[in-house]
Design a protein around this motif. Structure first.
Motif, mmCIF file in Angstrom:
data_model
loop_
_atom_site.group_PDB
_atom_site.id
_atom_site.type_symbol
_atom_site.label_atom_id
_atom_site.label_comp_id
_atom_site.label_asym_id
_atom_site.label_seq_id
_atom_site.Cartn_x
_atom_site.Cartn_y
_atom_site.Cartn_z
ATOM 1 N N ARG A 316 0.844 -1.196 0.000
ATOM 2 C CA ARG A 316 0.000 0.000 0.000
ATOM 3 C C ARG A 316 0.879 1.246 0.000
ATOM 4 N NH1 ARG A 316 -2.542 -3.317 3.823
ATOM 5 N NH2 ARG A 316 -1.721 -2.123 5.599
ATOM 6 N N ARG A 317 0.353 2.323 -0.589
ATOM 7 C CA ARG A 317 1.105 3.586 -0.682
ATOM 8 C C ARG A 317 0.954 4.358 0.622
ATOM 9 N NH1 ARG A 317 -1.018 7.173 -4.920
ATOM 10 N NH2 ARG A 317 1.045 8.114 -5.087
ATOM 11 N N GLN A 318 1.643 3.913 1.642
ATOM 12 C CA GLN A 318 1.512 4.576 2.929
ATOM 13 C C GLN A 318 2.745 4.320 3.776
ATOM 14 O OE1 GLN A 318 -1.872 2.140 4.566
ATOM 15 N NE2 GLN A 318 -0.422 1.759 6.234
ATOM 16 N N VAL A 339 -2.167 7.045 10.452
ATOM 17 C CA VAL A 339 -1.640 6.504 9.202
ATOM 18 C C VAL A 339 -1.585 7.629 8.176
ATOM 19 C CG1 VAL A 339 -1.999 4.914 7.285
ATOM 20 C CG2 VAL A 339 -2.460 4.160 9.613
ATOM 21 N N SER A 341 -1.280 8.134 4.316
ATOM 22 C CA SER A 341 -1.395 7.425 3.044
ATOM 23 C C SER A 341 -1.102 8.389 1.903
ATOM 24 C CB SER A 341 -2.797 6.833 2.878
ATOM 25 O OG SER A 341 -3.083 5.911 3.917
ATOM 26 N N GLN A 342 -0.231 7.976 1.000
ATOM 27 C CA GLN A 342 0.119 8.826 -0.135
ATOM 28 C C GLN A 342 -1.010 8.795 -1.154
ATOM 29 O OE1 GLN A 342 3.906 7.781 -1.742
ATOM 30 N NE2 GLN A 342 3.959 9.453 -3.224
#
Length: 480
Positions: A316-318, A339, A341-342
């Motif tokens: 995941r993008r995070q 969190v 996240s991108q």
């Protein structure tokens, strides 16, 4: 008087030809080294000035060094470690600060010399992970990391010799928080009469044929690139040299793309101004595509390199989830899981290098958009059900700034890593709460501007150069 040994020095040259070579040297780690190498390991005695009193400290410096090289070609030490043995008296000083563990960043001065000239280089950023100090009679801290290359300007025998070192100690309490003071700088002087010679190299005369002149002091790394990328770079060099022979130079040159995959880790801290506290971020894995675009501009003696990056946590993008503990409104203990996240396009890494400056300065900005989500909130130990969709109403637009030089190596560069910093505006929250709308409460507690963030990046592992000492990618020690 002629200089016979150079440490990333520069000679006058047209930026059109030189700038393209600097790009390769700056963004692709490593350097050509001799096929045969020699391993060195020496034990050195130092006197180190700790806060209370000086102590005798032993450091073992080890690494692999080419047995020889050529004039004008960079030689690269590999697998460098500095193992510092802290005596019990020094550990007792740290224990007196309520510290139960300590990590360190080591800077070693190394003298590069020929028969009549010498320069001193800084092997900085050698990191040693935290070690427990309780009950230890002595403690070995092994620091490792990438070190600069060296280029010699005349044939003969050259030596690399260890000199004084500096220890940046970070004492930690039992719960992992910083002791006070959180950073201790210890200057160590080599005991008189100690021979710090690490390696002797036979430097041959200049090569008879130089189809492309490398920028002085920087490695020519085209051979490290895959064939398709290497051919693009060679084409660009030939075009730049041809343009450099004309009276009129285009400003800037047409953009060139040599996408080069790499990876690294980043870690750091972000302050939440309203809560008067900080949360730790990472270490987070980052996939990087270097040199998506670069543009040489001979009229301003600069070149601009655009790269892209995306976080990767379990696909995941995070960044990894992080739990923070705060005093809400100054008195109510609150814990929450956060969190980042991108979202949107990949992060943009923009580096501008100034080719005519002998320091080789590099200005870098990193911009990205993130969504902040909050979960698992407890106030004074009691759960506060904010649901599973408590998030910022719009993305956080984050920009980090950094500056470094290549001569001597200092600060941050994309290749070498280092620290970046900036401020964050946290937007209002939405979607918080199950039985009642808690979004206004979260907004009042957290949202606002002036939230300082500082991230530390490890050196890049370029995937086309898996034998680099920076591969596999390392996790950095975050700085506050």
């Amino acid at each position: 008087m002629a200089v016979n040994v150079r440490w990333t020095t520069r000679q006058p040259a047209r930026v059109a030809a030189g700038g393209l070579l600097v790009v390769a040297a700056t963004f692709i780690p490593g350097a050509d080294s001799a096929a045969d190498s020699q391993r060195a390991e020496i034990s050195l005695d130092y006197t180190c000035e700790f806060p209370d009193s000086p102590h005798a400290v032993t450091a073992v410096v080890a690494g692999r060094f080419p047995e020889g090289g050529s004039v004008g070609r960079a030689v690269e030490p590999r697998d460098v470690t500095v193992d510092v043995d802290l005596p019990k008296a020094a550990l007792d000083e740290l224990a007196g600060l309520d510290a139960t563990a300590v990590s360190a960043v080591v800077q070693l001065k190394v003298v590069h010399a020929t028969s009549n000239e010498s320069v001193t280089a800084d092997w900085s950023g050698l990191a040693a992970p935290a070690q427990d100090i309780a009950g230890q009679d002595s403690l070995g801290l092994e620091a490792a990391g990438a070190v600069p290359t060296a280029t010699f300007g005349s044939p003969g025998t050259a030596t690399l010799s260890a000199s004084d070192l500096t220890l940046a100690l970070s004492p930690l309490k039992q719960d992992g928080s910083d002791a006070a003071p959180k950073a201790i700088d210890v200057a160590c002087r080599l005991v008189d009469g100690v021979d710090g010679t690490l390696a002797s190299l036979a430097i041959d005369g200049p090569a008879a044929e130089k189809p492309v002149e490398p920028t002085p002091g920087l490695p020519d790394l085209a051979g490290k690139l895959p064939p398709s990328q290497r051919e693009k770079l060679n084409d660009a060099r030939r075009a730049a040299r041809a343009q450099g022979d004309t009276d009129l130079e285009p400003c800037p040159f047409p953009p060139l793309s040599i996408p080069t995959p790499a990876e690294t880790y980043v870690a750091g801290f972000t302050n939440v101004k309203k809560l008067n506290s900080a949360a730790r971020l990472g270490p987070a894995h980052l996939n990087v595509v270097l040199m998506k675009t670069y543009i040489a501009d001979p009229c301003t003696d600069t070149f601009t390199v655009l790269s892209e990056a995306e976080f990767d946590y379990n696909g995941r993008r995070q960044l990894p989830p992080t739990q923070g503990t705060f005093l809400t409104y100054g008195f109510m203990p609150t814990t929450a899981t956060m969190v980042l996240s991108q979202v949107g396009p990949p992060a943009l890494i923009k580096s501008v290098s100034h080719n005519s400056d002998p320091r080789i300065p590099e200005d870098t900005t990193v911009t990205a958009d993130f969504e902040l989500t909050i979960s698992d909130v407890r106030v004074n130990g009691e759960p506060l059900d904010v649901g599973h969709n408590c998030r910022t109403v719009k993305p956080i637009k984050q920009t980090l700034y950094a500056f470094g030089t290549g001569n001597p190596p200092s600060g941050y560069t994309v290749n070498r890593g280092g620290s970046m910093s900036g401020e964050t505006y946290i937007p209002a929250f939405t979607g918080c709460g199950v039985d009642e709308d808690l979004s206004p409460l979260m907004t009042a507690s957290i949202s606002g501007d002036g939230n300082y963030i500082k991230m530390t990046q490890a050196p890049l592992c370029v995937l086309s150069n898996p034998d680099s000492p920076d591969c596999p990618a390392k996790k950095p020690i975050p700085e506050r």
